[in-house]
Design a protein around this motif. Structure first.
Motif, PDB file in Angstrom:
ATOM      1  N   GLY A   1      37.457  44.249  45.225  1.00  0.00           N
ATOM      2  CA  GLY A   1      38.143  43.445  44.215  1.00  0.00           C
ATOM      3  C   GLY A   1      39.426  42.785  44.693  1.00  0.00           C
ATOM      4  O   GLY A   1      40.243  42.359  43.884  1.00  0.00           O
ATOM      5  N   LYS A   2      39.578  42.652  46.002  1.00  0.00           N
ATOM      6  CA  LYS A   2      40.795  42.019  46.519  1.00  0.00           C
ATOM      7  C   LYS A   2      40.862  40.534  46.119  1.00  0.00           C
ATOM      8  O   LYS A   2      41.900  40.059  45.640  1.00  0.00           O
ATOM      9  CB  LYS A   2      40.840  42.146  48.059  1.00  0.00           C
TER      10      LYS A   2
ATOM     11  N   MET B   1      41.423  33.430  37.704  1.00  0.00           N
ATOM     12  CA  MET B   1      40.670  34.344  36.852  1.00  0.00           C
ATOM     13  C   MET B   1      41.655  34.937  35.866  1.00  0.00           C
ATOM     14  O   MET B   1      42.851  35.016  36.145  1.00  0.00           O
ATOM     15  CB  MET B   1      40.052  35.478  37.685  1.00  0.00           C
TER      16      MET B   1
ATOM     17  N   GLN C   1      39.595  32.452  51.275  1.00  0.00           N
ATOM     18  CA  GLN C   1      38.831  33.252  52.222  1.00  0.00           C
ATOM     19  C   GLN C   1      37.970  32.385  53.145  1.00  0.00           C
ATOM     20  O   GLN C   1      37.885  32.633  54.331  1.00  0.00           O
ATOM     21  CB  GLN C   1      37.953  34.239  51.447  1.00  0.00           C
TER      22      GLN C   1
ATOM     23  N   GLU D   1      42.177  37.052  53.436  1.00  0.00           N
ATOM     24  CA  GLU D   1      41.504  37.301  54.708  1.00  0.00           C
ATOM     25  C   GLU D   1      41.645  36.134  55.690  1.00  0.00           C
ATOM     26  O   GLU D   1      40.679  35.467  56.017  1.00  0.00           O
ATOM     27  CB  GLU D   1      40.024  37.599  54.451  1.00  0.00           C
TER      28      GLU D   1
HETATM   29  N1  LIG Z   1      32.686  35.497  39.414  1.00  0.00           N
HETATM   30  C1  LIG Z   1      32.218  36.748  39.450  1.00  0.00           C
HETATM   31  N2  LIG Z   1      31.297  37.152  38.561  1.00  0.00           N
HETATM   32  C2  LIG Z   1      30.821  38.411  38.580  1.00  0.00           C
HETATM   33  N3  LIG Z   1      31.201  39.340  39.449  1.00  0.00           N
HETATM   34  C3  LIG Z   1      32.120  39.008  40.368  1.00  0.00           C
HETATM   35  C4  LIG Z   1      32.678  37.692  40.418  1.00  0.00           C
HETATM   36  N4  LIG Z   1      33.567  37.643  41.437  1.00  0.00           N
HETATM   37  C5  LIG Z   1      33.563  38.857  41.982  1.00  0.00           C
HETATM   38  N5  LIG Z   1      32.709  39.692  41.353  1.00  0.00           N
HETATM   39  C6  LIG Z   1      32.462  41.096  41.669  1.00  0.00           C
HETATM   40  O1  LIG Z   1      33.698  41.725  41.836  1.00  0.00           O
HETATM   41  C7  LIG Z   1      33.672  42.640  42.888  1.00  0.00           C
HETATM   42  C8  LIG Z   1      34.813  42.371  43.838  1.00  0.00           C
HETATM   43  O2  LIG Z   1      34.640  41.138  44.478  1.00  0.00           O
HETATM   44  P1  LIG Z   1      35.718  40.514  45.443  1.00  0.00           P
HETATM   45  O3  LIG Z   1      35.224  39.189  45.857  1.00  0.00           O
HETATM   46  O4  LIG Z   1      37.047  40.582  44.823  1.00  0.00           O
HETATM   47  O5  LIG Z   1      35.652  41.516  46.673  1.00  0.00           O
HETATM   48  P2  LIG Z   1      36.607  41.549  47.939  1.00  0.00           P
HETATM   49  O6  LIG Z   1      37.392  42.793  47.857  1.00  0.00           O
HETATM   50  O7  LIG Z   1      37.361  40.268  48.040  1.00  0.00           O
HETATM   51  O8  LIG Z   1      35.538  41.676  49.097  1.00  0.00           O
HETATM   52  P3  LIG Z   1      35.492  40.910  50.509  1.00  0.00           P
HETATM   53  O9  LIG Z   1      36.358  41.680  51.422  1.00  0.00           O
HETATM   54  O10 LIG Z   1      34.061  41.005  50.893  1.00  0.00           O
HETATM   55  O11 LIG Z   1      35.944  39.525  50.296  1.00  0.00           O
HETATM   56  C9  LIG Z   1      32.305  42.523  43.532  1.00  0.00           C
HETATM   57  O12 LIG Z   1      31.538  43.621  43.094  1.00  0.00           O
HETATM   58  C10 LIG Z   1      31.739  41.259  42.966  1.00  0.00           C
HETATM   59  O13 LIG Z   1      30.371  41.413  42.765  1.00  0.00           O
END
Ligand SMILES: Nc1ncnc2c1ncn2[C@@H]1O[C@H](COP(=O)(O)OP(=O)(O)OP(=O)(O)O)[C@@H](O)[C@H]1O
Ligand SMILES: [Mg+2]
Lengths: 254, 258
Positions: free
Chosen positions: A54-55, A66, A100, A179
């Motif tokens: 969720g970062k 968001m 990203q 990132e």
């Molecule tokens: N627009 C969206 N609609 C539904 N679910 C979402 C959405 N955006 C993100 N998610 C969900 O939220 C969670 C976190 O996603 P996020 O992109 O923040 O991960 P992250 O920590 O940035 O990972 P990474 O290092 O791979 O980028 C994931 O389980 C993803 O499926």
């Protein structure tokens, strides 16, 4: 806990970003469950977390891309939930955002990419002023010769640098990096890291840097924060966290 | 049982989608009338849509006119009614065949490229980047494209109709040695306001549908490159269907008023 307290007491009067008790979920998928974060003026705060923790969701809540289900975000002293769209846009001129995947507009040249935030955010710059600012931004990332290229002609590392130039062009007070080194080879990644440090020194910006990259975190961070299970699981300097006995924290540093 | 269930789900998601698209079009009208207006991007889009489709529409129109005339000619000849050729062809092309065929071509050309373009901008976070840069992406990308499609389609249809009539005139000129001047004289005598006006109004709606569905599919496209392909593909499928529905309604309404 003691680490967290120490930092809370440090200099909270100079916080440029305050995130309090942030919740965000997508249906059943609860991503953030009461996340807290403070970014102090002039520091490099590194946020680490597993993929999918969720970062990106969190950082998007910070700039209004968001909307959190609960909790508050205070950016440069303003609660962003209370702002109208135009006030929010005003506030956004103080914020740089490195996406990203670079997110360069692929139908526009490098110049047009850099001009976009300029023309949108600042009213009535002359052609000359715009051009100077564009070239200045490109100079900062060492890519002045690509000014008329299309994004598809750039390598991944160059795209990242152009994206960085675009994030910097309004001379923001705070920069969010999502990132910055992911998907780049170690040498190019190092170049980007040095660039970020150089920029931070030059413009005295406060930065929130999301990364998986331990090397990047070591070089760049003044302070670190681990995102785990939707909360800020641990905070501290790189050194403090890297000698932690907690297996969950250890996993990040292998 | 399982099949029935998935059918039920499909129908449900179909209506959900219609609902979402209605909200999307409401948002379009709301944002259309609020400042700031993205005139420059609108002109850009008009130009690029016209530029992209002009040749295609021209070639299609020409073939349409030629083939249609060649096919109809023997029948009319049989009835000794070949003198009706210009008026018959012009009325059917201007009223029905021209708008529908050209709109379908544009659904494939313009609709799919809008779907793919906006879809890939969504997936690669370019839309988010725009928002951070103080630009309302809905206004900048969606409103301009829907408006441009709405404005350009009538022009493309008129152009295509005209080329189709030229094609038809060429055939008549070669087969029946009718002069171009005579042919077009006949055409303009045959065409009345009640032929041209409803047909032109209809094309605005066609254009709106093409822009709307393309933008909707792209803007709401799911993550990943597969999402982009799906956005562009389903933009064409939905638009084509919508075009026939609009055509049906338009013909129905025109029929009531004439
Ligand atoms: N627009 C969206 N609609 C539904 N679910 C979402 C959405 N955006 C993100 N998610 C969900 O939220 C969670 C976190 O996603 P996020 O992109 O923040 O991960 P992250 O920590 O940035 O990972 P990474 O290092 O791979 O980028 C994931 O389980 C993803 O499926
Ligand atoms: Mg991410």
């Amino acid at each position: 806990m003691s680490i967290t307290n120490k930092i809370e007491n440090l200099k909270s009067d100079k916080a440029v970003l305050l995130v309090k008790d942030l919740y965000k979920g997508f249906g059943e998928n609860k991503v953030l469950n009461g996340f807290n974060l403070t970014l102090f003026e002039g520091e490099n705060l590194v946020l680490m977390g597993k993929s999918g923790s969720g970062k990106s969701v969190m950082i998007k809540c910070l700039v209004g891309l968001m909307h959190p289900d609960r909790g508050s975000v205070e950016l440069l002293g303003q609660d962003i939930a209370q702002l109208s769209l135009s006030e929010m846009n005003n506030l956004r001129t103080n914020i740089g955002f490195l996406f990203q995947g670079s997110a360069l507009y692929d139908s526009m040249t490098v110049r047009e990419n850099l001009e976009f935030p300029l023309r949108r955010h600042t009213k009535k710059l002359t052609e000359e002023e715009t051009d100077t600012l564009v070239m200045e931004a490109l100079e900062n990332v060492g890519l002045t010769h690509t000014v008329d290229w299309m994004p598809e002609e750039l390598s991944g590392g160059m795209q990242r640098r152009i994206a960085l130039a675009r994030a910097l062009i309004l001379k923001p007070k705070i920069i969010f990096y999502d990132e910055p080194t992911t998907g780049l080879d170690p040498i190019t990644a190092k170049e980007i890291i040095l660039l970020i440090l150089k920029i931070q020194e030059k413009f005295k910006t406060s930065s929130l840097i999301i990364t998986h990259d331990v090397d990047c975190a070591r070089v760049i961070s003044n302070r670190m924060l681990l995102l785990l299970d939707g909360i800020n699981y641990a905070e501290g300097t790189f050194k403090e966290l890297s000698i932690s006995e907690d297996p969950k924290i250890k996993a990040f540093f292998k | 049982m399982g099949d029935l269930f998935s059918l039920k789900q499909n129908i449900a998601s179909f209506f959900m989608e219609i609902g979402e698209m209605s909200f999307f079009s409401l948002r379009f009208f709301k944002e259309l009338f609020t400042k700031p207006f993205e005139f420059k991007e609108l002109l850009n889009q008009c130009y690029s849509m016209g530029n992209k489709s002009l040749l295609l529409v021209g070639v299609t129109g020409l073939i349409l006119g030629v083939v249609f005339t060649l096919q109809t000619r023997p029948t009319l000849l049989n009835f000794g009614a070949v003198a009706w050729m210009p008026s018959m062809i012009s009325i059917s092309i201007v009223r029905e065949i021209g708008p529908v065929i050209i709109a379908l071509i544009c659904a494939g050309r313009i609709g799919s490229s809008i779907g793919a373009e906006i879809g890939s901008m969504r997936v690669t976070e370019q839309i988010d980047a725009m928002e951070v840069s103080g630009t309302n992406p809905f206004k900048y990308l969606v409103v301009t494209r829907i408006l441009a499609a709405t404005l350009m389609l009538p022009i493309l249809v008129i152009f295509g109709d005209f080329i189709a009539l030229i094609g038809s005139a060429i055939v008549e000129n070669m087969k029946g040695s009718v002069s171009f001047v005579f042919y077009f004289n006949q055409v303009f005598q045959a065409l009345t306001f009640s032929d041209v006006f409803p047909a032109t109004i209809k094309t605005f709606f066609f254009g709106f549908a093409i822009g709307l569905v393309g933008c909707f599919k792209g803007y709401t496209s799911k993550k990943g490159t597969a999402g982009v392909g799906k956005a562009s593909n389903s933009a064409v499928v939905y638009t084509s269907m919508l075009l026939f529905i609009i055509d049906f309604i338009a013909v129905f309404v025109t029929d009531i008023f004439t």
